[in-house]
Design a protein around this motif. Structure first.
Motif, mmCIF file in Angstrom:
data_model
loop_
_atom_site.group_PDB
_atom_site.id
_atom_site.type_symbol
_atom_site.label_atom_id
_atom_site.label_comp_id
_atom_site.label_asym_id
_atom_site.label_seq_id
_atom_site.Cartn_x
_atom_site.Cartn_y
_atom_site.Cartn_z
ATOM 1 N N UNK A 41 -7.551 22.911 29.612
ATOM 2 C CA UNK A 41 -8.081 23.245 28.290
ATOM 3 C C UNK A 41 -9.307 24.150 28.393
ATOM 4 N N UNK A 42 -9.504 24.789 29.563
ATOM 5 C CA UNK A 42 -10.711 25.601 29.733
ATOM 6 C C UNK A 42 -10.526 26.992 29.155
ATOM 7 N N UNK A 43 -9.267 27.366 28.836
ATOM 8 C CA UNK A 43 -9.038 28.717 28.346
ATOM 9 C C UNK A 43 -9.106 29.759 29.436
ATOM 10 N N UNK A 44 -9.140 29.311 30.680
ATOM 11 C CA UNK A 44 -9.214 30.257 31.800
ATOM 12 C C UNK A 44 -8.158 29.893 32.838
ATOM 13 N N UNK A 45 -7.790 30.892 33.625
ATOM 14 C CA UNK A 45 -6.817 30.657 34.680
ATOM 15 C C UNK A 45 -7.452 29.795 35.764
ATOM 16 N N UNK A 46 -6.707 28.788 36.203
ATOM 17 C CA UNK A 46 -7.171 27.934 37.291
ATOM 18 C C UNK A 46 -6.184 28.020 38.450
ATOM 19 N N UNK A 47 -6.628 27.609 39.638
ATOM 20 C CA UNK A 47 -5.740 27.644 40.802
ATOM 21 C C UNK A 47 -4.451 26.882 40.528
ATOM 22 N N UNK A 48 -4.559 25.780 39.789
ATOM 23 C CA UNK A 48 -3.381 24.945 39.520
ATOM 24 C C UNK A 48 -2.327 25.677 38.690
ATOM 25 N N UNK A 49 -2.714 26.753 37.972
ATOM 26 C CA UNK A 49 -1.717 27.523 37.227
ATOM 27 C C UNK A 49 -0.729 28.226 38.152
ATOM 28 N N UNK A 50 -1.087 28.329 39.447
ATOM 29 C CA UNK A 50 -0.173 28.950 40.403
ATOM 30 C C UNK A 50 0.456 27.933 41.326
ATOM 31 N N UNK A 51 0.319 26.658 41.009
ATOM 32 C CA UNK A 51 0.709 25.612 41.957
ATOM 33 C C UNK A 51 2.137 25.122 41.847
ATOM 34 N N UNK A 52 2.891 25.651 40.896
ATOM 35 C CA UNK A 52 4.285 25.217 40.774
ATOM 36 C C UNK A 52 4.453 23.915 40.016
ATOM 37 N N UNK A 53 3.355 23.322 39.537
ATOM 38 C CA UNK A 53 3.449 22.032 38.853
ATOM 39 C C UNK A 53 3.408 22.173 37.340
ATOM 40 N N UNK A 54 2.915 21.098 36.709
ATOM 41 C CA UNK A 54 2.927 21.016 35.253
ATOM 42 C C UNK A 54 2.145 22.164 34.594
#
Ligand code: MG
Length: 354
Positions: free
Chosen positions: A16-29
């Motif tokens: 909910x930070x409105x920014x790209x995080x490492x987890x956005x590239x992690x293949x998960x939820x």
């Protein structure tokens, strides 16, 4: 009592930070939320909607598979591989998972100002060895350089093309109740090899990445006349994520036998040390195949005859959703007879592993 400063922190990434995080590239939820909430609504057509590793399109009467992937692995060199062979095998594998024979690759290099030319040469030599092993040709490419500090020496994008030489459709939509799930070998090697290299950890025997091309396994399955319903190479998010993605796309349930899933003793020990679940640890040379249960043994034997599939095992089956089992549910039976539901992780347990 003196006031102490502390901050509550949650190790699970929240999107909910409105920014790209490492987890956005992690293949998960979080990555799936980015796809479903932003990318697919804007661009979706029948190709993207298939939720497959690549797309199969008809061109002049031929069925052609296309897949693309970008590689940002850190470190660039690790036990059992490097970013160069990863960029070849990873994309070749996505083409192969469409049931196609990989033929051509494009190569996009993004280099960081100041990266040693000798390092770039090592990567290119690894790419050459990998394309020779697979028998594909690099036919086009691009080179860009970004300012010092704005890259991590070498990033690579490859796009792969291949020909579908059979009549069948191999895609998540083809998976149905009664299918058996076959796994090509032991899981978790790549993620643990990356983590060990990153942390400078040495185990009694070095854990090598499983980084390998899987096109021969697919050829063996098709050559044995197996009716292949779906294939998936197990990369970010590991075996569990691959199973969940396919179960969700097909609207079915999958149950696997955890005892049947091979994990090398060193990998299991490292996972216990790091607090990782091997079911979710990345691989770069493993795949699952969904085939009719009656053909499971023939399919397993065909995979096991190829070196990359020597450890192939039947690990579970596909069931109809209903009752307590919702569509997309993946569960694992333990050796004690208990069942646990495998849920998609928020991101990857280890970022930047491919
Ligand atoms: Mg894939």
């Amino acid at each position: 009592m003196a006031e102490r400063e502390f901050e509550l922190a949650c190790p699970v990434p929240v999107d909910d930070s409105g920014r790209v995080q490492l987890a956005h590239g992690g293949g998960g939820r979080m990555m799936h939320r980015l796809l479903d909430g932003l990318i697919l609504p804007a661009l979706a057509g029948p190709g993207l909607a298939a939720r497959h590793d690549g797309a199969v399109v008809s061109l002049g009467g031929a069925r052609v598979a296309i897949a693309t992937d970008s590689y940002v692995a850190s470190p660039l060199f690790f036990p059992g591989g490097d970013i160069g062979c990863l960029a070849v095998y990873g994309t070749v594998n996505d083409v192969a998972m469409c049931g196609a024979r990989p033929t051509h690759l494009s190569l996009g290099l993004i280099l960081e100002e100041g990266a040693p030319i000798a390092l770039v040469r090592r990567v290119i030599e690894s790419i050459r060895t990998a394309v020779e092993r697979v028998g594909v040709e690099v036919v086009t490419g691009d080179t860009k350089v970004v300012d010092r500090g704005k890259g991590d020496q070498v990033f690579i994008n490859t796009t792969g093309v291949g020909v579908v030489e059979h009549e069948g459709v191999i895609a998540p939509s083809q998976v149905r109740a009664g299918d058996a799930v076959i796994l090509s070998g032991d899981v978790g090697r790549h993620g643990v090899a990356m983590m060990s290299a990153r942390e400078g950890l040495a185990f009694e025997s070095e854990i090598q990445s499983d980084c390998a091309p899987l096109h021969e396994l697919v050829r063996a399955l098709l050559g044995a006349g197996v009716e292949v319903h779906c294939l998936r190479d197990l990369t970010r998010g590991g075996l569990a994520t691959g199973l969940i993605e396919i179960a969700q796309a097909a609207g079915v349930c999958v149950e696997v036998d955890e005892v049947a899933i091979p994990v090398a003793p060193q990998v299991r020990a490292a996972c216990e040390l790091f607090g990782l679940d091997p079911m979710y640890v990345a691989n770069e040379g493993r795949m699952i195949a969904f085939v009719p249960a009656a053909q499971a043994e023939r399919a397993r034997a065909a995979m096991a005859a190829a070196p990359e599939g020597a450890g192939a095992v039947v690990i579970g089956q596909v069931d109809e959703a209903g009752g307590e089992r919702w569509p997309g549910q993946v569960s694992a039976r333990s050796g004690f007879g208990s069942r646990r539901v495998l849920d998609m992780l928020s991101g990857e347990q280890l970022p930047r592993i491919c």
